[in-house]
Design an enzyme around this catalytic site. Structure first.
Site, PDB file in Angstrom:
ATOM      1  N   SER A  98      13.057  25.736   2.081  1.00  0.00           N
ATOM      2  CA  SER A  98      11.699  25.262   2.365  1.00  0.00           C
ATOM      3  C   SER A  98      11.577  23.764   2.098  1.00  0.00           C
ATOM      4  CB  SER A  98      10.677  26.067   1.573  1.00  0.00           C
ATOM      5  OG  SER A  98       9.377  25.711   1.968  1.00  0.00           O
ATOM      6  N   ASP A 246       5.560  22.827   6.354  1.00  0.00           N
ATOM      7  CA  ASP A 246       6.728  22.613   5.508  1.00  0.00           C
ATOM      8  C   ASP A 246       7.963  23.090   6.278  1.00  0.00           C
ATOM      9  OD1 ASP A 246       6.534  25.354   5.306  1.00  0.00           O
ATOM     10  OD2 ASP A 246       6.323  25.425   3.128  1.00  0.00           O
ATOM     11  N   ASP A 248      10.103  25.646   6.415  1.00  0.00           N
ATOM     12  CA  ASP A 248      10.253  26.967   7.038  1.00  0.00           C
ATOM     13  C   ASP A 248       8.919  27.473   7.588  1.00  0.00           C
ATOM     14  OD1 ASP A 248       9.132  27.359   4.506  1.00  0.00           O
ATOM     15  OD2 ASP A 248      10.171  29.245   4.151  1.00  0.00           O
ATOM     16  N   ASP A 250       6.128  28.487   6.526  1.00  0.00           N
ATOM     17  CA  ASP A 250       5.292  29.584   6.030  1.00  0.00           C
ATOM     18  C   ASP A 250       3.975  29.053   5.458  1.00  0.00           C
ATOM     19  OD1 ASP A 250       6.397  28.459   3.738  1.00  0.00           O
ATOM     20  OD2 ASP A 250       6.747  30.371   2.730  1.00  0.00           O
TER      21      ASP A 250
END
Length: 456
Positions: A98, A246, A248, A250
């Protein structure tokens, strides 16, 4: 037996080399396979330069444990969640760090129906097996297979189900900053859907190409220095909204039409309103840190607010118990019942864009009213030697005159015109303070300073 320090409370994260490498990734795959004995699982990886090699080592471990592996390629964490529940497979693993520094990588693990695997739900068992590294010999006859697949079309079909394109009745200009992370390919596909439907939405793409060298810095819009490029693009293009992800994706972070960053607390209220316009009477889960704005919006719109302890495992569990349609944390994690109770960074901005059209309003005016009604301090962290003693001291000071006290997560103490929550961190030696008031910024600031002085 080697100790694997990359296993954290909720996921796997470690510095490349000693803490996380291909051998350790292989062992994690073997351990996951031996512990859960899945028939078939999905794997994917973010844009980091080591994600592909770690993912393939992980897949080898899974296959040697007898598991068939479906590789969805470059992906965000929520694409793994989606693939796991949509395909009905036995689990999923995303290789991602991340927003951690360049020299890190990690993994997020789920089981069937994209249920999280964390400390007390299997992660410690997988850690123990990986550390012991005493796996049975590989049986060539039952070794698993590896196959590349794509679920992008089905995933974007699912995303588009949260909004009605007929509601997008006015032109919208959206700045989207993927931070050279994994979000770009999804944005491109969503853009095609809008265009095919003749919806007047324009996407201005910033740092759009996936690049594991992160030439524009690690994508973590929680850091003020990571927000400038999005804000500049909103100003330059006179956009209606800025969206920053961000690595990834999520989590998504929103900027209003004047390029101001919107605190996650107020996004929870916007999303609650968006859902309640579609499903009156629905239950909405929120965390205890800042609550008044969310509770006010939910009750005004005919919904039922329900408070849960902070943290994804607690919120997902409470959502399941209550059959809640949506759960939101002020940390920019948003959970959706129809997304297998998982968090998504794509669903929030779609809902907010639709809400702008439905209310024929600017994002600035929608949020400014709420910020004025319930001004908040934002989360303030303080490092303390003895956090429990500090919380007890604050409680003794403020409890006697309080109108209401709640200990769902740390302590929440309410007075008629202001309230605060003080809690310890699950992961660091700090206390976290949040203060809010009813339409009185001066009072909120004064009380924040007062409590911080007592914490010294």
């Amino acid at each position: 037996m080697t100790q694997l320090t990359c296993f954290k409370a909720y996921d796997i994260r470690g510095e490349l080399g000693e803490e996380l490498n291909e051998d350790i990734a292989y062992r994690i795959g073997r351990a996951y396979g031996e512990f859960l004995k899945p028939g078939k699982i999905v794997v994917g990886g973010d844009v980091r330069l080591t994600s592909e090699s770690l993912k393939l080592a992980l897949a080898r471990g899974l296959m040697d444990a007898g598991t068939d592996v479906l590789d969805i390629g470059l992906s965000g964490t929520e694409e793994i969640y989606f693939a796991t529940f949509h395909l009905g497979v036995d689990g999923g693993i995303e290789v991602t760090a991340s927003h951690n520094p360049m020299n890190y990588n990690g993994m997020k693990l789920v089981r069937e129906n994209a249920k999280p695997i964390s400390g007390d739900t299997g992660l410690r068992d997988i850690q123990r097996l990986a550390e012991e590294n005493q796996f049975p010999p590989v049986d060539p006859a039952r070794r698993g297979t590896l196959r590349q697949i794509s679920v992008l079309k089905e995933y974007v079909d699912h995303l588009m189900g949260y909004v009605d394109l007929a509601n997008f009745t006015r032109p919208l200009k959206l700045v989207v900053n993927s931070g050279n992370g994994a979000a770009g390919h999804v944005i491109d596909e969503v853009e095609k859907r809008f265009a095919a439907a003749g919806v007047p939405v324009t996407f201005i793409k910033v740092h759009h190409q996936p690049d594991g060298h992160f030439p524009n810095g690690i994508p973590n819009p929680l850091l003020p220095e990571c927000r400038q490029d999005t804000a500049d693009a909103v100003r330059e293009h006179q956009a209606d909204m800025g969206i920053a992800f961000d690595g990834d994706f999520d989590r998504c972070f929103l900027f209003d039409d004047e390029a101001s960053f919107i605190e996650g607390y107020y996004i929870v209220g916007l999303l609650a309103e968006a859902f309640l316009q579609k499903q009156p009477g629905a239950k909405i889960i929120h965390d205890p840190r800042l609550t008044w704005n969310t509770v006010d919006i939910v009750t005004r719109n005919g919904g039922q607010p329900v408070m849960s302890k902070t943290g994804h495992a607690f919120i997902k569990e409470r959502m399941r118990q209550e059959d809640a349609i949506y759960g939101g944390e002020m940390s920019a994690h948003h959970y959706f019942r129809d997304f297998a109770y998982c968090d998504s960074g794509m669903i929030p901005w779609l809902l907010v864009a639709e809400l702008l059209c439905l209310k024929n309003s600017s994002l600035k005016s929608l949020v400014a009213d709420r910020q004025a009604a319930f001004p908040a301090s934002g989360e303030i962290n303080r490092k303390l030697g003895n956090a429990a003693e500090a919380i007890a001291r604050i409680r003794a000071q403020y409890e006697p005159a309080a109108a209401h006290i709640d200990t769902t997560d740390g302590i929440s103490i309410e007075y008629p015109e202001w309230r605060f929550n003080l809690r310890t961190s699950n992961t660091e030696p700090v206390v976290r303070l949040n203060v809010e008031s009813r339409a009185d910024t001066a009072l909120m600031n004064a009380k924040t300073e007062e409590i911080l002085a007592l914490l010294k």
